[in-house]
Motif scaffolding. Structure first.
Motif, PDB file in Angstrom:
ATOM      1  N   ASN A 122       0.769  -1.072   0.081  1.00  0.00           N
ATOM      2  CA  ASN A 122       0.087   0.032   0.031  1.00  0.00           C
ATOM      3  C   ASN A 122       0.795   1.255  -0.054  1.00  0.00           C
ATOM      4  O   ASN A 122       0.338   2.366  -0.581  1.00  0.00           O
ATOM      5  CB  ASN A 122      -0.873  -0.152   1.378  1.00  0.00           C
ATOM      6  N   ASN A 123       1.886   1.155   0.657  1.00  0.00           N
ATOM      7  CA  ASN A 123       2.774   2.356   0.502  1.00  0.00           C
ATOM      8  C   ASN A 123       3.710   2.676  -0.755  1.00  0.00           C
ATOM      9  O   ASN A 123       4.215   3.720  -0.942  1.00  0.00           O
ATOM     10  CB  ASN A 123       4.063   2.369   1.671  1.00  0.00           C
ATOM     11  N   TRP A 124       3.475   1.741  -1.417  1.00  0.00           N
ATOM     12  CA  TRP A 124       4.360   1.747  -2.834  1.00  0.00           C
ATOM     13  C   TRP A 124       3.265   2.072  -3.980  1.00  0.00           C
ATOM     14  O   TRP A 124       3.596   2.438  -5.180  1.00  0.00           O
ATOM     15  CB  TRP A 124       4.874   0.506  -3.102  1.00  0.00           C
ATOM     16  N   SER A 127       3.673   5.126  -6.054  1.00  0.00           N
ATOM     17  CA  SER A 127       5.188   5.507  -6.383  1.00  0.00           C
ATOM     18  C   SER A 127       5.034   5.859  -7.888  1.00  0.00           C
ATOM     19  O   SER A 127       4.017   5.542  -8.613  1.00  0.00           O
ATOM     20  CB  SER A 127       5.813   4.274  -6.399  1.00  0.00           C
TER      21      SER A 127
END
Length: 137
Positions: A122-124, A127
């Motif tokens: 989820n953090n990527w 990107s």
């Protein structure tokens, strides 16, 4: 393409952090001048990618959107300056498939990206992601 160069580009999950670090030279979107930076590259689904999750969009990314031709500089072990072309990956399904594989690679026990574990998909998802291709050299 030389076989040693091909092996350096076609890294496997066992590649070290050092083997994943390259320089790229882009063309500045406003100045037209060469801009060289250090960056990690990734292999996913049999292809080569550059990826960064910083906000706002990193200059390397906006430079490649404006001028997709750039130089890919191998510098650890094998040394080579390769002509390359970037294609922003914007299709949601393609992005998910690529980023899932990159995150799985980064979550290995030897932590090739030296990132805090676990790396969360989820953090990527937001990107900046580009596929790198190498024209016949």
């Amino acid at each position: 393409m030389d076989e040693e160069i091909r092996r350096a580009i076609e890294i496997t999950p066992s590649a070290t952090t050092r083997q994943r670090i390259i320089d790229i030279t882009t063309t500045g979107r406003r100045t037209g001048l060469p801009r060289r930076i250090e960056i990690f590259f990734y292999r996913a689904l049999g292809k080569t990618y550059l990826c960064s999750g910083t906000m706002p969009p990193p200059s390397w990314y906006v430079n490649l959107v404006a001028t997709p031709a750039f130089s890919f500089h191998l510098k650890n072990g094998v040394r080579a300056d390769l002509k390359a072309t970037a294609r922003p990956v914007t299709d949601p399904e393609e992005r998910l498939a690529v980023l899932t594989e990159i995150v799985a690679d980064l979550n290995q026990p030897h932590n090739p990206g030296t990132l805090p574990q676990p790396v969360l998909l989820n953090n990527w998802l937001s990107s900046r992601l580009v596929e790198v291709t190498f024209p016949a050299q």
